[in-house]
Structure formats: structure tokens, C-alpha cells
Design a protein around this motif. Sequence first.
Motif, PDB file in Angstrom:
ATOM      1  N   LEU A 294      -8.151   6.126  -5.922  1.00  0.00           N
ATOM      2  CA  LEU A 294      -9.128   5.040  -5.923  1.00  0.00           C
ATOM      3  C   LEU A 294      -8.706   4.015  -4.883  1.00  0.00           C
ATOM      4  CD1 LEU A 294     -11.526   3.437  -7.225  1.00  0.00           C
ATOM      5  CD2 LEU A 294      -9.815   2.407  -8.747  1.00  0.00           C
ATOM      6  N   SER A 295      -9.661   3.561  -4.087  1.00  0.00           N
ATOM      7  CA  SER A 295      -9.354   2.531  -3.089  1.00  0.00           C
ATOM      8  C   SER A 295     -10.457   1.480  -3.078  1.00  0.00           C
ATOM      9  CB  SER A 295      -9.203   3.144  -1.693  1.00  0.00           C
ATOM     10  OG  SER A 295     -10.429   3.672  -1.233  1.00  0.00           O
ATOM     11  N   TYR A 296     -10.057   0.272  -2.700  1.00  0.00           N
ATOM     12  CA  TYR A 296     -10.976  -0.853  -2.556  1.00  0.00           C
ATOM     13  C   TYR A 296     -10.603  -1.600  -1.291  1.00  0.00           C
ATOM     14  CZ  TYR A 296     -12.963  -5.515  -3.215  1.00  0.00           C
ATOM     15  OH  TYR A 296     -13.646  -6.693  -3.023  1.00  0.00           O
ATOM     16  N   VAL A 297     -11.576  -1.830  -0.412  1.00  0.00           N
ATOM     17  CA  VAL A 297     -11.320  -2.509   0.864  1.00  0.00           C
ATOM     18  C   VAL A 297     -12.415  -3.543   1.095  1.00  0.00           C
ATOM     19  CG1 VAL A 297     -10.945  -2.253   3.335  1.00  0.00           C
ATOM     20  CG2 VAL A 297     -10.297  -0.389   1.796  1.00  0.00           C
ATOM     21  N   SER A 298     -12.005  -4.791   1.292  1.00  0.00           N
ATOM     22  CA  SER A 298     -12.958  -5.851   1.634  1.00  0.00           C
ATOM     23  C   SER A 298     -12.444  -6.676   2.809  1.00  0.00           C
ATOM     24  CB  SER A 298     -13.203  -6.756   0.421  1.00  0.00           C
ATOM     25  OG  SER A 298     -12.012  -7.421   0.042  1.00  0.00           O
ATOM     26  N   LEU A 299     -11.643  -6.061   3.678  1.00  0.00           N
ATOM     27  CA  LEU A 299     -11.117  -6.773   4.846  1.00  0.00           C
ATOM     28  C   LEU A 299     -12.252  -7.156   5.779  1.00  0.00           C
ATOM     29  CD1 LEU A 299      -8.015  -4.526   5.587  1.00  0.00           C
ATOM     30  CD2 LEU A 299      -8.103  -6.627   4.245  1.00  0.00           C
TER      31      LEU A 299
END
Length: 469
Positions: A294-299
Motif C-alpha cells: 500500500l502506498s500514499y503519495v501527495s507530494l
Amino acid sequence: MWFKCHPERSVAKSKDLLLILVSLLLLCAHAFAADCRITSVQWQSEHEPYEETQVQALVGKSCESWPLTRERILDYYENRGFLAAHLEGSVDSAGVLSLKFSRGSAWVWADPENMDSSGSKLEVFRKQTGIVAGDLVSPQDLERSDMKLARLGYYNRTAPVQMFRDPVRNRIIPVYHMQAAAVSEAYALLTYSSETDVWEGNVNVALYNILGTARDLQIEGYTGDEARRLEGSYKEPWIFGTEWNVIARGYFDEDSSTRDAYGELGISRDIGFDFAVGVFLGVGSNRKTSTFELSYVSLDRFVLPRSGTRFDGSVVWNMDRPDSLDNYLKASAKFSRYLPLYGNWITRFSGAAGGIFPTDADLDRFDYFALGGMDSFKGMDVRFMRTRAYGYSEFALLWQDGYDLSIEAFYQPGLYRAFVPDHGWKREHDYGVAFTQYRGNWSVNLYYALRNGENYLDGIIGFGLKTLF
């Protein structure tokens, strides 16, 4: 008796009197607003349960709270296709809030367009936006889609995304400004530890968005004094026209005493604009595994991010052991958060942890976590230490000059379980500085890291050179 007239004094007194009256009126209005309470709500138009619930919560509250609720209701409908939603309200002297609501017509998305040369095939670009033609319009989703493309690395954003109205139908055309970026890279890193007198080298070649198809291929090789490693991965996007990608990856690892080969095949997909999940099955020299990621990216961007969050987590179940070694669960997670401070100053808070369960499982050497290097404990040699459990945090202060220059100082305290023949928890604290300079499609990276209070001349120095194409 004669009196001398002074007009300027009369004017001054009039101005003072007017100022006093205005101040009194403002104080009265403020006092009235402070005492004003909403006693009931009266609708003068048709409405839905959502806005009914929102405004009923205003009863008993200050009249000044009404505009905030109005904005919340309008945002709710605007992000569900009703761009022309309108809500009027007024509070009478008895505290009755009279409301009139008009939702208007629903709007849907048309196919996304791009005003610049993206370098991707049109159908590929449209899939990458995450905007689906026919879905209800959401300005919030459009903004998140624009951010997603900006941090993907395939494109340079030349202007914010825009919305244009279809002159014939109730459709909104999302128009992006994404220019093709040189994102494929060849990267070489050479490190030297004066404490152990060891040279290590790492070479990475990554081909992203091959021929504008969103296919990715990565190959990485590492060599050290007593160890070598070769790994690679390939992504085939949107298999059979679905939202799922097929990923094949694996590695070959060798040190002075053992060898290990491992390969995985799995599927992954994006969920919304920030999340992604993956499921893999793997086969190794002495094991079979199943993995969930699972990954989450908001860069905010791909190169030298200034704000946002990144999280990566995985759980691996090792099964069907051919020898006497136990089955086990291997879990790990990594987190980074960028926060702008002032001007070019930024902070980065990071952390990572991992563990193998049960804690008394009988493990092979390559079952353990391999730590050390810029991706974990920076003051150690690459893959210097193996452990069954670890955790660390990191604080970094960065100074960035746009997309061209980054200078940082970092401090990294942590813990890890000692490897046999040692036992128990060991403390670790690493610290150092890093420098990255971009010039066109080339970049240079330097870093110097120390660990556990060692002599300032006994650290690890790294020199990296990257070219984009």
C-alpha cells in the motif's frame, strides 16, 4: 462684543463627532451580532436531507456561523457536478434563518485534453489523469489530478489545469498544461567509508514512460567489498483494458557466504489520486511468498519536493518452506513528510520500521532486513547490517533553490535488533549533510554521513552523478 470665527476648528469638531458616532454604531452592531442567535430554520424552496442536516446544526449558534455552513454546502454540491448551486439566507430580528436553495443542472466531464506536447499517447495521458468522461464534475478532483500528474515525473507542468464549458452540452472539458519531461535516468553512486576502508558502487538505469506508453523498466546493480546485487522490475500498464498494471520484478543477491535469487509477479492499481495497492506472488531459492503493498503519495512535485507526504508499506507472508525453517510474516513501512518553513527553507520528517513475526522464527540469512545506505541508516555502508526488527526517525532541514539546488542537514536516531552472535536492541544515531545540484538534464549529488559519535574523519562520503534523457 466681537467674536472671531475659526472655521478649521469647527470642521475638526465635526470630524471628531462623526468618528465617535461611527464607532458607537460599530460597537452596537458588534454587540447585536454577538447576541444574535439562530432560533429556527425556515426553507422557502425544495432541498435535500444533506443541507437539512447541515443547517439544523446551526440552531442555537451565533448568526456569524451561518456563512461558513453555506460555503460547506455549496462546496459539497460543486464537487458533485452542480457547479451552479446557489444558496441564499437571511436572519430576521427573531433569529429565524430563511433559506432558498437552487441546485441547478448537473455537469459531467468530457475527455481530458492537453495543451502542450506530453510525449505520451493521447489515450495514455487521459488514463493517467484519473478523470473519467461522463463522471460528475468535481473541481477538487481536478486539482488532485493536476497534482498527481505533476509528481508522476513524466511531465513538467507549465500552467495550472483549467476548465472549459462545452458550448453544446452540459459538459466540462478539463484542459491540462503538461509538457513532456526528460524522466528516464542513468545514475551512478560511488561511496567510500574511511572507517572500514571500503569502496562501494551502485548503477541504476531506469526507462520511464517508454515510447509514451507508461511502461517502466528499471535495472539496478550494486557491488561492494564482499557483496553483489542485481535487481530489476518491469511494469505493463492497464492490462486487458482494466485499471490494473502487471509488474514483474526480482533480484539476485550474493555475499561472501551465501547466494539468493528471488522473483515476483503481481498486479497493482491506483485508488483515487493518491493511493495505490499491489498484490504479488514470489518464488525464491528456498521460499514462496505472497505480498500486499500500500502506498500514499501527495507530494507537490517529482523533483526536489517542497511539501506533501509519502507512505509505503508492505506485508510479506513466507510460506511452503522446503527445510526446517519456520514460516513467518515480514512487515515494514516508511513515511516522509515535507513542510515549508520560510522562503527556501523546508523541513522533512521521516520514519521507518520493520519486523519479522513470530519473533522467535528460525530464519535464513537472506530472510532478515538488510539495512544501510541512503535509503535507511545513512551512516552505515550499503546493506551493512542485517536484523529482524528495526525502527528509526529522521529530521532534516533543507534549503532549496527552485528545481536546481538542494542542501540539507539531517539527524537520524534509531534502534535495531542485533544480528547473531550479538543479541538485544542496539541504539543507532546517524547524522550528516547532503548536496544536490541540477544543471539541465544532469545532476550531481554529494553527501557525508557519520554514525554513533565517531571521529569526524571516519564517515562515509558519497558521490552521485545522474543524467536524464
